[in-house]
Design a protein around this motif. Structure first.
Motif, PDB file in Angstrom:
ATOM      1  N   LEU A   1       7.640  33.253 -16.660  1.00  0.00           N
ATOM      2  CA  LEU A   1       7.021  33.730 -17.901  1.00  0.00           C
ATOM      3  C   LEU A   1       8.082  34.276 -18.848  1.00  0.00           C
ATOM      4  CD1 LEU A   1       4.503  34.491 -19.598  1.00  0.00           C
ATOM      5  CD2 LEU A   1       4.445  36.646 -18.322  1.00  0.00           C
ATOM      6  N   ALA A   2       8.987  35.094 -18.333  1.00  0.00           N
ATOM      7  CA  ALA A   2      10.043  35.675 -19.164  1.00  0.00           C
ATOM      8  C   ALA A   2      10.934  34.580 -19.751  1.00  0.00           C
ATOM      9  CB  ALA A   2      10.879  36.657 -18.339  1.00  0.00           C
ATOM     10  N   SER A   3      11.278  33.603 -18.941  1.00  0.00           N
ATOM     11  CA  SER A   3      12.129  32.508 -19.401  1.00  0.00           C
ATOM     12  C   SER A   3      11.446  31.713 -20.513  1.00  0.00           C
ATOM     13  CB  SER A   3      12.468  31.591 -18.225  1.00  0.00           C
ATOM     14  OG  SER A   3      13.234  30.490 -18.664  1.00  0.00           O
ATOM     15  N   LYS A   4      10.170  31.397 -20.320  1.00  0.00           N
ATOM     16  CA  LYS A   4       9.429  30.633 -21.328  1.00  0.00           C
ATOM     17  C   LYS A   4       9.231  31.452 -22.604  1.00  0.00           C
ATOM     18  CE  LYS A   4       7.090  27.404 -18.250  1.00  0.00           C
ATOM     19  NZ  LYS A   4       7.557  26.172 -18.841  1.00  0.00           N
TER      20      LYS A   4
ATOM     21  N   VAL B   1       0.276  38.300  -9.256  1.00  0.00           N
ATOM     22  CA  VAL B   1       1.379  37.680  -9.988  1.00  0.00           C
ATOM     23  C   VAL B   1       2.688  38.087  -9.312  1.00  0.00           C
ATOM     24  CG1 VAL B   1       2.558  37.514 -12.214  1.00  0.00           C
ATOM     25  CG2 VAL B   1       0.066  37.702 -12.145  1.00  0.00           C
ATOM     26  N   ASP B   2       3.398  37.102  -8.755  1.00  0.00           N
ATOM     27  CA  ASP B   2       4.640  37.409  -8.045  1.00  0.00           C
ATOM     28  C   ASP B   2       5.838  37.421  -9.005  1.00  0.00           C
ATOM     29  OD1 ASP B   2       5.268  34.714  -8.528  1.00  0.00           O
ATOM     30  OD2 ASP B   2       4.982  34.116  -6.453  1.00  0.00           O
ATOM     31  N   ASP B   3       6.984  37.853  -8.485  1.00  0.00           N
ATOM     32  CA  ASP B   3       8.194  37.954  -9.306  1.00  0.00           C
ATOM     33  C   ASP B   3       8.643  36.599  -9.846  1.00  0.00           C
ATOM     34  OD1 ASP B   3       8.208  40.659  -8.886  1.00  0.00           O
ATOM     35  OD2 ASP B   3       9.904  40.651  -7.485  1.00  0.00           O
TER      36      ASP B   3
ATOM     37  N   HIS C   1       6.810  42.940 -18.766  1.00  0.00           N
ATOM     38  CA  HIS C   1       6.375  43.642 -17.557  1.00  0.00           C
ATOM     39  C   HIS C   1       4.958  43.216 -17.224  1.00  0.00           C
ATOM     40  CE1 HIS C   1       9.742  46.509 -17.780  1.00  0.00           C
ATOM     41  NE2 HIS C   1       9.599  46.368 -19.077  1.00  0.00           N
ATOM     42  N   ARG C   2       4.581  43.416 -15.996  1.00  0.00           N
ATOM     43  CA  ARG C   2       3.201  43.114 -15.600  1.00  0.00           C
ATOM     44  C   ARG C   2       2.210  43.918 -16.444  1.00  0.00           C
ATOM     45  NH1 ARG C   2       6.142  42.531 -11.012  1.00  0.00           N
ATOM     46  NH2 ARG C   2       5.787  40.601  -9.842  1.00  0.00           N
TER      47      ARG C   2
END
Length: 139
Positions: A92-95, A84-86, A70-71
């Motif tokens: 970020l989540a994927s990495k 920071v956009d979606d 989460h942000r």
């Protein structure tokens, strides 16, 4: 994630196996939509219900979420997330997921499964062999 698959009535029946429907989509013989995309298709009167079956398929069926980001997580460690956009969050989540799988996932999975007493395949056979050895010793 749940997706809506549309596949032709002419060649397939209503209860076609899920694997076949997914293969049809991979071969461009069916369409796949998110629920939002499918709703737009219906609302725009672009869905041909007379010639197509519809199936909702949960592609994560049997999967269980390990983590999320989460942000607020970024803020907690000192980052400014105002811009920071979606898309950046998704990247970020994927990495993070890739990094976790490459470095920690398999080792942690094994350690925790052992700690929970989850048997490995073949453990029953070893137990039976041990019992057979004990029976041999009693002869």
């Amino acid at each position: 994630m749940k997706y809506i698959y549309i596949y032709p009535v002419d060649n397939y029946d209503r209860n076609t196996d899920t694997e076949i429907i997914i293969r049809l989509w991979q071969e461009d013989k069916a369409q796949r939509y998110t629920p939002e995309e499918f709703a737009a298709l219906i609302n725009d009167e672009m869905f041909d219900e007379a010639n197509n079956w519809v199936r909702v398929i949960d592609e994560n069926e049997g999967s269980f979420e390990v983590s999320s980001v989460h942000r607020e997580d970024l803020e907690y460690i000192g980052y400014d997330v105002k811009q920071v956009d979606d898309g950046t969050m998704q990247t970020l989540a994927s990495k993070l997921g890739d990094d976790y799988c490459e470095q920690l996932f398999w080792g942690s999975l094994s350690i925790i499964a052992d700690g929970l007493g989850i048997p490995k395949k073949g453990d029953d056979e070893e137990d039976e062999d041990d019992e057979d050895d004990e029976d041999d010793d009693n002869d």
